[in-house]
Design a protein around this motif. Structure first.
Motif, PDB file in Angstrom:
ATOM      1  N   PRO A  27       0.822  -1.219   0.000  1.00 53.69           N
ATOM      2  CA  PRO A  27       0.000   0.000   0.000  1.00 53.69           C
ATOM      3  C   PRO A  27       0.853   1.265   0.000  1.00 53.69           C
ATOM      4  CG  PRO A  27      -0.079  -1.071   2.156  1.00 53.69           C
ATOM      5  CD  PRO A  27       0.617  -2.018   1.227  1.00 53.69           C
ATOM      6  N   ASP A  28       2.071   1.164   0.534  1.00 51.91           N
ATOM      7  CA  ASP A  28       2.965   2.318   0.547  1.00 51.91           C
ATOM      8  C   ASP A  28       3.185   2.878  -0.855  1.00 51.91           C
ATOM      9  OD1 ASP A  28       4.296   3.530   2.842  1.00 51.91           O
ATOM     10  OD2 ASP A  28       4.677   1.459   3.439  1.00 51.91           O
ATOM     11  N   LEU A  29       3.319   1.971  -1.808  1.00 51.51           N
ATOM     12  CA  LEU A  29       3.582   2.400  -3.186  1.00 51.51           C
ATOM     13  C   LEU A  29       2.415   3.242  -3.707  1.00 51.51           C
ATOM     14  CD1 LEU A  29       5.645   2.076  -5.504  1.00 51.51           C
ATOM     15  CD2 LEU A  29       4.354   0.070  -6.263  1.00 51.51           C
ATOM     16  N   MET A  30       1.198   2.806  -3.353  1.00 53.46           N
ATOM     17  CA  MET A  30       0.015   3.551  -3.792  1.00 53.46           C
ATOM     18  C   MET A  30      -0.056   4.926  -3.123  1.00 53.46           C
ATOM     19  SD  MET A  30      -3.926   2.659  -3.050  1.00 53.46           S
ATOM     20  CE  MET A  30      -3.728   3.005  -1.304  1.00 53.46           C
ATOM     21  N   PHE A  31       0.189   4.958  -1.808  1.00 54.55           N
ATOM     22  CA  PHE A  31       0.163   6.256  -1.111  1.00 54.55           C
ATOM     23  C   PHE A  31       1.264   7.173  -1.652  1.00 54.55           C
ATOM     24  CE2 PHE A  31      -1.829   3.767   2.558  1.00 54.55           C
ATOM     25  CZ  PHE A  31      -3.103   4.207   2.252  1.00 54.55           C
ATOM     26  N   GLU A  32       2.364   6.556  -2.029  1.00 54.62           N
ATOM     27  CA  GLU A  32       3.466   7.300  -2.638  1.00 54.62           C
ATOM     28  C   GLU A  32       2.984   7.947  -3.954  1.00 54.62           C
ATOM     29  OE1 GLU A  32       6.688   6.574  -1.168  1.00 54.62           O
ATOM     30  OE2 GLU A  32       8.101   7.286  -2.657  1.00 54.62           O
ATOM     31  N   GLY A  33       2.286   7.146  -4.746  1.00 53.33           N
ATOM     32  CA  GLY A  33       1.742   7.649  -6.015  1.00 53.33           C
ATOM     33  C   GLY A  33       0.735   8.764  -5.794  1.00 53.33           C
ATOM     34  N   MET A  34      -0.084   8.625  -4.775  1.00 52.61           N
ATOM     35  CA  MET A  34      -1.074   9.678  -4.474  1.00 52.61           C
ATOM     36  C   MET A  34      -0.371  10.983  -4.103  1.00 52.61           C
ATOM     37  SD  MET A  34      -4.052   7.803  -2.222  1.00 52.61           S
ATOM     38  CE  MET A  34      -5.101   9.258  -2.116  1.00 52.61           C
ATOM     39  N   THR A  35       0.703  10.853  -3.340  1.00 51.67           N
ATOM     40  CA  THR A  35       1.419  12.057  -2.904  1.00 51.67           C
ATOM     41  C   THR A  35       2.063  12.756  -4.103  1.00 51.67           C
ATOM     42  OG1 THR A  35       1.868  10.843  -0.863  1.00 51.67           O
ATOM     43  CG2 THR A  35       3.072  12.895  -1.187  1.00 51.67           C
ATOM     44  N   ILE A  36       2.613  11.948  -5.003  1.00 50.58           N
ATOM     45  CA  ILE A  36       3.196  12.514  -6.225  1.00 50.58           C
ATOM     46  C   ILE A  36       2.105  13.195  -7.051  1.00 50.58           C
ATOM     47  CG2 ILE A  36       4.317  11.900  -8.420  1.00 50.58           C
ATOM     48  CD1 ILE A  36       5.709   9.594  -6.740  1.00 50.58           C
ATOM     49  N   ALA A  37       0.944  12.551  -7.105  1.00 52.75           N
ATOM     50  CA  ALA A  37      -0.192  13.141  -7.827  1.00 52.75           C
ATOM     51  C   ALA A  37      -0.567  14.478  -7.203  1.00 52.75           C
ATOM     52  CB  ALA A  37      -1.384  12.193  -7.809  1.00 52.75           C
ATOM     53  N   GLY A  38      -0.564  14.519  -5.873  1.00 52.02           N
ATOM     54  CA  GLY A  38      -0.897  15.751  -5.167  1.00 52.02           C
ATOM     55  C   GLY A  38       0.054  16.877  -5.550  1.00 52.02           C
ATOM     56  N   TYR A  39       1.333  16.527  -5.617  1.00 53.28           N
ATOM     57  CA  TYR A  39       2.337  17.514  -6.009  1.00 53.28           C
ATOM     58  C   TYR A  39       2.111  17.960  -7.459  1.00 53.28           C
ATOM     59  CZ  TYR A  39       6.938  19.547  -6.977  1.00 53.28           C
ATOM     60  OH  TYR A  39       7.942  20.386  -7.338  1.00 53.28           O
ATOM     61  N   ALA A  40       1.824  16.989  -8.321  1.00 53.54           N
ATOM     62  CA  ALA A  40       1.684  17.288  -9.749  1.00 53.54           C
ATOM     63  C   ALA A  40       0.477  18.174 -10.043  1.00 53.54           C
ATOM     64  CB  ALA A  40       1.604  15.993 -10.556  1.00 53.54           C
ATOM     65  N   VAL A  41      -0.656  17.891  -9.402  1.00 51.13           N
ATOM     66  CA  VAL A  41      -1.862  18.660  -9.738  1.00 51.13           C
ATOM     67  C   VAL A  41      -2.047  19.863  -8.821  1.00 51.13           C
ATOM     68  CG1 VAL A  41      -3.006  16.584 -10.603  1.00 51.13           C
ATOM     69  CG2 VAL A  41      -3.553  17.394  -8.303  1.00 51.13           C
ATOM     70  N   GLY A  42      -1.268  19.946  -7.747  1.00 40.83           N
ATOM     71  CA  GLY A  42      -1.402  21.078  -6.828  1.00 40.83           C
ATOM     72  C   GLY A  42      -2.479  20.863  -5.789  1.00 40.83           C
ATOM     73  N   ALA A  43      -2.530  19.646  -5.248  1.00 36.55           N
ATOM     74  CA  ALA A  43      -3.536  19.332  -4.222  1.00 36.55           C
ATOM     75  C   ALA A  43      -2.880  19.215  -2.852  1.00 36.55           C
ATOM     76  CB  ALA A  43      -4.240  18.018  -4.571  1.00 36.55           C
ATOM     77  N   LYS A  44      -3.654  19.590  -1.826  1.00 35.23           N
ATOM     78  CA  LYS A  44      -3.190  19.408  -0.454  1.00 35.23           C
ATOM     79  C   LYS A  44      -3.865  18.219   0.192  1.00 35.23           C
ATOM     80  CE  LYS A  44      -2.174  24.180   1.056  1.00 35.23           C
ATOM     81  NZ  LYS A  44      -1.040  24.220   0.191  1.00 35.23           N
ATOM     82  N   GLN A  45      -4.999  17.846  -0.383  1.00 35.80           N
ATOM     83  CA  GLN A  45      -5.795  16.789   0.231  1.00 35.80           C
ATOM     84  C   GLN A  45      -5.990  15.643  -0.755  1.00 35.80           C
ATOM     85  OE1 GLN A  45      -7.617  16.626   3.492  1.00 35.80           O
ATOM     86  NE2 GLN A  45      -7.656  14.527   2.708  1.00 35.80           N
ATOM     87  N   GLY A  46      -5.764  14.436  -0.260  1.00 35.15           N
ATOM     88  CA  GLY A  46      -6.048  13.243  -1.051  1.00 35.15           C
ATOM     89  C   GLY A  46      -7.062  12.385  -0.326  1.00 35.15           C
ATOM     90  N   PHE A  47      -7.884  11.692  -1.102  1.00 38.18           N
ATOM     91  CA  PHE A  47      -8.825  10.748  -0.520  1.00 38.18           C
ATOM     92  C   PHE A  47      -8.551   9.376  -1.096  1.00 38.18           C
ATOM     93  CE2 PHE A  47     -11.118  14.795  -0.628  1.00 38.18           C
ATOM     94  CZ  PHE A  47     -11.497  14.916   0.708  1.00 38.18           C
ATOM     95  N   PHE A  48      -8.532   8.391  -0.230  1.00 37.51           N
ATOM     96  CA  PHE A  48      -8.470   7.026  -0.727  1.00 37.51           C
ATOM     97  C   PHE A  48      -9.817   6.394  -0.462  1.00 37.51           C
ATOM     98  CE2 PHE A  48      -7.367   2.449   0.137  1.00 37.51           C
ATOM     99  CZ  PHE A  48      -7.387   2.106  -1.204  1.00 37.51           C
TER     100      PHE A  48
END
Lengths: 237, 592
Positions: free
Chosen positions: B258-279
């Motif tokens: 699951p770490d890999l997925m959360f890692e991907g979400m964080t990168i996505a957050g950086y890329a799109v300019g988000a502070k909040q992610g939802f799983f």
């Protein structure tokens, strides 16, 4: 004019539309009728009935929700679309319990009128014949769910006038229209004068005591097909 | 009421800050305490939230896991997906009914246990399976049933073959280089933070990575649209609602990495300019929640989430897990967003797309679990490494969830471009008459197509791969798929809501040997109407079990068609029975 205009093509005819309009609104203004059931002017479109589906640049889309943009090529009045729309209307008849000859909305009913307009001769799908609940608790308005097509017009109209009398309940084939009261419509703040009480396209949500005031034969769609008002506005082509 | 109920509700609503958007969590918490959400409880929630009861009922009546009537203290939900049926679910169901003395849909008189069916719970590789108050039971044999029931009755959920997260077989049969290779926490994020968000997106573009949910939308394009869209805030949502019957790849990712997925979400957050992610995690996978919360907590401690992620000044990002409550449709991105906002999971009309107007009408990028894992890897190893695998239009690897008639069901990480033949060989399937590619919403292919490749340009798939051996009644399996879509249609639009039911009725008539050539024509017409006219992907693909078998297995239909011109949809004598018994008349023999 403050808004920009764009040009779209419906069935080969170029039409001017206002940016921000949906395809259906632009067509209405131009006198081109796109069949629809759940759309009601002035309300946010719901996209429930899909009868207004057109082909936009070759792909299906509901015209009541699709925004216009320069150069869209739209197919509307084609045999293919008429057949598909007719089948959806047939589904609505077979899903509910619609008995036109005994219904007080006959002649004013948009579902019935749409079936005529699209050339539906008989329901060829198997009727579901499910018992559906009647709510006559309100002094002035009743809900006969046998005739509900889940267009959501009452719910959207109610929300638009700052109330929340109606909503949905359940899902899939068991979805039904619900009211904001524990024991029925009487517990809601619905008034007979509300737009929500007059938004129903069929015989489902009706005002009491006036259903037969106008005799059958002299009703809106007894004399003119549904959509005529739009088509008469400005003949195209 | 139950002033007790009212108090429970008020406490829960207060815990979620009286936030209407958190209705899903509120309803889940209330349901966990009270076992049901009656009209009284609906009213109590509405009062506490200060909203209309019709809104609360609208939402709670939508999800399969919320019951309106009181149920047993424990609900046993036996999965009745097609693979479960193939693997002996009926005998297990009978054993439950006999042991408990009740039928499915009923509760034992002592109020302890309810029996229910549920669609695919992501355990097709270890079927038959059941959910028991959130716990998962797998590989159930009829002889296990008594000990299961005893364990439930004595309150020992962990004994007697009832398993917790560790005991569900991960069943990773083949690890590949992208998803299931060892990785270092934070490596991808640090790499991303050393670049500009635009360059991160550009790297995805160079990798040519496409969405793994099945539709294959280019990831870079999605992120780029989202980044450029104007809005008060931007959001990243990871879609962990895998509900396609026969899929379970996300289960394995969430168990293994699951770490890999959360890692991907964080990168996505950086890329799109988000502070909040939802799983968004499907309700069926609730058993994974404690573990995933632990992983998130650890990542926060390590500085991989929270303020100034990895020490990068100004990049704050955190993730909240949103549980679902049993609705396949919430795998559709706009329905998922509605659910996330505390509403019924009804899809939205597009345009506008979620990247323009998503969560709270703000730009939102919704991505598949596997896709985000790929994104993390691309950051770590570079676009060139990634795009050197797979085919021209389908780069990288794909996870396949393989179940049905084969020796080694489970998850396989394969390079895009692999042929079906090769897949069958890999899993030990020697007598396949058909393979369901992409689950019920995908296509059922015949041996003549086994030489084709799994990739976007040929056979696209979200990963569900169900193998039907030569002795299976293929059309009966398709009927079970149609039933699934009837259950899971959200009901918003007419062609899907009503059409899926008519499709099933017309199909049943043919299957029962009461269909004519005219009926076959009507069936096809209904299928095409539902496909063309429906609002979202569910309705647009719901007729595929019919349409793809009509195309690939016409002989199966021919064999069931009757030569008659017309056979009525109902049995006239049967229909007249009641009237005859009331009037005391005998039915006449009528020619129809």
């Amino acid at each position: 004019m403050s808004k920009n205009t764009v040009n779209i093509i419906i069935d080969g005819v170029e039409i001017e539309a206002q940016e921000g309009q949906t395809i259906l609104q632009a067509a209405d203004d131009a006198g081109v009728y796109i069949p629809r059931l759940c759309y009601l002017k002035g309300l946010i479109p719901g996209g429930h009935c899909r009868v207004c589906t057109v082909k936009v640049n070759g792909r299906p889309a509901s015209s009541c929700t699709f925004p216009v943009s320069e150069g869209l090529v739209i197919e509307n009045d084609t045999e293919e679309l008429t057949t598909l729309r007719r089948t959806v209307v047939e589904m609505l008849f077979a899903e509910g319990n619609h008995v036109c000859p005994a219904c007080e909305a006959s002649g004013n009913c948009e579902l019935q009128a749409m079936a005529y307009r699209l050339g539906m001769l008989a329901v060829t799908l198997p009727f579901l014949r499910k018992p559906r609940e009647l709510d006559a608790t309100h002094p002035d308005v009743f809900i006969d769910r046998d005739r509900c097509i889940l267009c959501g017009r009452c719910a959207r109209a109610s929300e638009a006038e700052g109330k929340r009398v109606f909503g949905f309940e359940g899902r899939g084939i068991n979805k039904r229209i619900a009211v904001d009261g524990e024991h029925g419509l009487k517990e809601t703040d619905l008034k007979a004068a509300d737009r929500a009480a007059r938004a129903c396209p069929t015989g489902c949500l009706r005002l009491k005591r006036i259903g037969w005031k106008v005799p059958v034969g002299q009703r809106q769609y007894d004399t003119t097909p549904i959509g005529s008002d739009i088509e008469q506005k400005q003949p195209v082509g | 009421m139950s002033d007790d109920y009212r108090k429970v509700v008020q406490e829960i609503v207060a815990k979620f800050g009286k936030d209407r958007k958190r209705l899903m969590d509120i309803a889940r918490a209330v349901h966990a305490k009270t076992g049901h959400i009656s009209e009284e409880i609906v009213g109590a929630i509405a009062d506490a939230l200060g909203c209309h009861r019709v809104e609360v009922r609208d939402m709670t009546s939508f999800y399969a896991f919320f019951s309106r009537e009181p149920k047993g203290a424990t609900t046993i939900r036996l999965c009745n997906a097609v693979v479960e049926r193939m693997k002996g679910m009926d005998a297990v169901a009978n054993a439950f009914e006999e042991t408990l003395g009740i039928r499915f849909g009923e509760t034992t008189p002592d109020g302890l246990i309810s029996l229910e069916y549920t669609p695919c719970i992501g355990m097709s590789d270890q079927a038959p399976a059941a959910l028991v108050n959130g716990k998962v039971l797998t590989n159930i044999r009829p002889e296990d049933v008594k000990s299961i029931v005893d364990a439930v009755r004595s309150g020992k959920l962990h004994d007697g073959g009832i398993v917790s997260v560790k005991s569900v077989e991960s069943n990773l049969q083949q690890a590949g280089p992208v998803i299931f290779a060892p990785f270092e926490r934070g490596a991808g994020i640090r790499k991303a933070l050393s670049m500009s968000p635009e360059d991160v997106i550009n790297e995805m573009n160079k990798a040519r990575v496409r969405g793994r949910g099945g539709a294959g939308f280019p990831l870079a394009m999605k992120w780029s649209f989202c980044r450029k869209a104007e809005g008060e805030a931007h959001y990243v949502v990871c879609n962990g609602d895998e509900g396609e019957p026969g899929t379970f790849k996300d289960r394995v990712i969430l168990t293994e990495c699951p770490d890999l997925m959360f890692e991907g979400m964080t990168i996505a957050g950086y890329a799109v300019g988000a502070k909040q992610g939802f799983f968004y995690l499907r309700g069926e996978y609730e058993y994974l929640l404690p573990y995933l919360e632990q992983v998130l907590a650890k990542r926060r401690r390590m500085g991989l989430l929270g303020e100034n992620v990895c020490g990068a000044e100004g990049f704050d990002f955190d993730i909240r897990i949103q549980m679902g409550a049993g609705a396949y449709i919430c795998g559709e991105e706009s329905a998922l967003i509605e659910s996330l906002e505390g509403k019924r999971g009804a899809p939205r009309d597009r345009p506008p797309f979620p990247v323009q107007k998503g969560y709270l009408d703000r730009p939102t990028s919704v991505n598949n679990v596997e896709t985000l894992c790929c994104a993390a890897r691309i950051m770590e190893h570079g676009a060139e490494w990634f795009s050197s695998m797979g085919t021209k239009d389908s780069t990288g690897t794909k996870l396949l969830s393989i179940s049905g008639d084969c020796q080694a069901p489970g998850v396989y990480e394969v390079e895009y471009g692999i042929t079906v033949e090769k897949v069958l060989e890999m899993v030990g399937a020697t007598d396949a008459q058909a393979v369901q590619i992409g689950g019920p919403s995908g296509q059922c292919i015949a041996p003549k197509d086994f030489g084709r490749s799994i990739c976007f340009e040929d056979l696209p798939t979200g990963g569900s791969t169900i193998i039907f051996g030569k002795d299976r009644d293929l059309l009966a399996c398709m009927e079970s798929f149609l039933e699934f879509f009837v259950e899971e249609s959200c009901g918003w639009c007419a062609p899907c809501r009503a059409g899926t039911t008519f499709l099933k009725m017309q199909f049943e008539k043919l299957l029962q040997g009461r269909g004519t050539r005219e009926d076959l024509k009507k069936l096809e017409e209904t299928a095409n109407t539902v496909k063309f006219m429906s609002r979202c992907g569910l309705g647009q693909t719901a007729p595929n079990p019919v349409l793809t078998t009509l195309r690939n297995f016409p002989a199966l239909y021919e064999a069931r068609i009757q030569p008659d011109d017309f056979i009525p949809a109902f049995d006239l004598k049967e229909a007249l029975k009641e009237a005859c018994s009331i009037t005391g008349q005998k039915p006449h023999d009528v020619e129809v």
